[in-house]
Design a protein around this motif. Structure first.
Motif, PDB file in Angstrom:
ATOM      1  N   UNK A  18       0.830  -1.209   0.000  1.00 45.54           N
ATOM      2  CA  UNK A  18       0.000   0.000   0.000  1.00 45.54           C
ATOM      3  C   UNK A  18       0.867   1.262   0.000  1.00 45.54           C
ATOM      4  N   UNK A  19       1.895   1.275   0.831  1.00 41.51           N
ATOM      5  CA  UNK A  19       2.783   2.453   0.900  1.00 41.51           C
ATOM      6  C   UNK A  19       3.536   2.609  -0.419  1.00 41.51           C
ATOM      7  N   UNK A  20       4.026   1.481  -0.936  1.00 42.49           N
ATOM      8  CA  UNK A  20       4.786   1.512  -2.200  1.00 42.49           C
ATOM      9  C   UNK A  20       3.923   2.076  -3.330  1.00 42.49           C
ATOM     10  N   UNK A  21       2.691   1.580  -3.439  1.00 42.58           N
ATOM     11  CA  UNK A  21       1.800   2.046  -4.498  1.00 42.58           C
ATOM     12  C   UNK A  21       1.425   3.513  -4.318  1.00 42.58           C
ATOM     13  N   UNK A  22       1.190   3.908  -3.073  1.00 41.24           N
ATOM     14  CA  UNK A  22       0.842   5.304  -2.785  1.00 41.24           C
ATOM     15  C   UNK A  22       1.961   6.236  -3.229  1.00 41.24           C
ATOM     16  N   UNK A  23       3.194   5.758  -3.138  1.00 40.48           N
ATOM     17  CA  UNK A  23       4.348   6.568  -3.522  1.00 40.48           C
ATOM     18  C   UNK A  23       4.711   6.427  -5.002  1.00 40.48           C
ATOM     19  N   UNK A  24       3.963   5.588  -5.710  1.00 41.53           N
ATOM     20  CA  UNK A  24       4.209   5.411  -7.141  1.00 41.53           C
ATOM     21  C   UNK A  24       5.477   4.643  -7.457  1.00 41.53           C
ATOM     22  N   UNK A  25       5.895   3.798  -6.529  1.00 38.77           N
ATOM     23  CA  UNK A  25       7.099   2.991  -6.743  1.00 38.77           C
ATOM     24  C   UNK A  25       6.734   1.616  -7.282  1.00 38.77           C
ATOM     25  N   UNK A  63      11.047   3.237   1.633  1.00 37.63           N
ATOM     26  CA  UNK A  63       9.696   3.801   1.502  1.00 37.63           C
ATOM     27  C   UNK A  63       9.601   5.214   2.080  1.00 37.63           C
ATOM     28  N   UNK A  64      10.703   5.667   2.677  1.00 39.04           N
ATOM     29  CA  UNK A  64      10.767   7.000   3.288  1.00 39.04           C
ATOM     30  C   UNK A  64       9.669   7.185   4.346  1.00 39.04           C
TER      31      UNK A  64
END
Length: 89
Positions: A18-25, A63-64
């Protein structure tokens, strides 16, 4: 045997994704940031691999996000599942 470890692995994977997708990675992008193979990221996201605490810190760096924030998100999801399973009984 308790399902708790399985549930936690799945929550960790879901949270990373979820975090990865939210960040567009992409998985490849995150793998590069964490110095791991893309397949390792994939295995975490589908709940087949449970990263060590050290790897979680590396993932958080990629993921920062602060590890404390990451664990808070995992805990929130875990509590939701616990409440749902409690209501089902």
């Amino acid at each position: 045997m308790s399902e708790q470890p399985i549930i936690i692995k799945q929550i960790i994977g879901k949270t990373v994704k979820a975090i990865r997708l939210k960040q567009g990675l992409s998985q490849e992008d995150l793998a590069h940031e964490c110095n791991v193979d893309r397949s390792y990221i994939s295995m975490i996201e589908v709940g087949r691999n449970e990263p060590s605490v050290t790897k979680i810190f590396n993932l958080c760096k990629g993921l920062k996000i602060k590890p404390s924030d990451f664990f808070m998100l995992v805990e929130i999801e875990y509590q939701k599942i616990q409440e749902t399973s409690f209501e089902d009984k």
